[in-house]
Design a protein around this motif. Structure first.
Motif, mmCIF file in Angstrom:
data_model
loop_
_atom_site.group_PDB
_atom_site.id
_atom_site.type_symbol
_atom_site.label_atom_id
_atom_site.label_comp_id
_atom_site.label_asym_id
_atom_site.label_seq_id
_atom_site.Cartn_x
_atom_site.Cartn_y
_atom_site.Cartn_z
ATOM 1 N N SER A 225 -2.965 0.503 -4.525
ATOM 2 C CA SER A 225 -3.359 1.852 -4.101
ATOM 3 C C SER A 225 -4.730 2.225 -4.629
ATOM 4 C CB SER A 225 -2.327 2.868 -4.613
ATOM 5 O OG SER A 225 -2.703 4.178 -4.278
ATOM 6 N N ASP B 52 0.865 -1.176 0.000
ATOM 7 C CA ASP B 52 0.000 0.000 0.000
ATOM 8 C C ASP B 52 0.907 1.233 0.000
ATOM 9 O OD1 ASP B 52 -2.234 1.662 0.230
ATOM 10 O OD2 ASP B 52 -2.388 1.409 2.400
ATOM 11 N N ILE B 53 0.436 2.324 -0.535
ATOM 12 C CA ILE B 53 1.241 3.547 -0.575
ATOM 13 C C ILE B 53 0.942 4.475 0.597
ATOM 14 C CG2 ILE B 53 1.666 5.678 -1.894
ATOM 15 C CD1 ILE B 53 3.166 3.252 -2.946
ATOM 16 N N ALA C 113 -0.636 6.630 -8.797
ATOM 17 C CA ALA C 113 0.436 6.549 -7.812
ATOM 18 C C ALA C 113 1.783 6.589 -8.531
ATOM 19 C CB ALA C 113 0.303 5.273 -6.983
#
Length: 119
Positions: free
Chosen positions: A85, A55-56, A90
């Protein structure tokens, strides 16, 4: 058996991905933020994972910061990363092997994991 590190701050999402992957026969490690993942990767006594689902947007250390830390340590080229994400743009995805958008499509997730773990 391939080992996958799931890095996700939302417990329900992380646990769902981990359980799904375990059902599919993968060995799964979990981290709730980038710092915990980095600790597992650099201080762990086990082998490096075959794949990281990242995950960012996370507290403490974001996915982007984890990618930076892995790059600084020279680990990024040998650790395949799939950015997961909600953001369709992203920018960190360019350093990853693949990008999956949330909400996750289970079939797409499993297909990408199989592809990268068999490569």
């Amino acid at each position: 058996m391939s080992q996958i590190l799931v890095v996700e701050d939302h417990d329900d999402i992380r646990e769902m991905m981990a359980e799904l992957l375990r059902i599919e026969g993968y060995d799964v490690l979990e981290a709730e933020n980038g710092q915990r993942a980095l600790d597992l990767l650099t201080n762990g006594s086990g082998r490096a994972p075959d794949l990281i689902l990242l995950d960012i947007a996370m507290p403490i250390m974001s996915g982007a910061e984890l990618l930076d830390a892995l790059e600084e340590r020279g680990l990024l080229p040998e650790l395949p990363v799939v950015v997961v994400s909600a953001s369709s743009s992203a920018p960190q995805a360019r350093r990853a092997k693949a990008f999956l958008q949330k909400p996750l499509d289970v079939d797409q997730l499993l297909a990408k994991v199989r592809e990268l773990c068999s490569a």
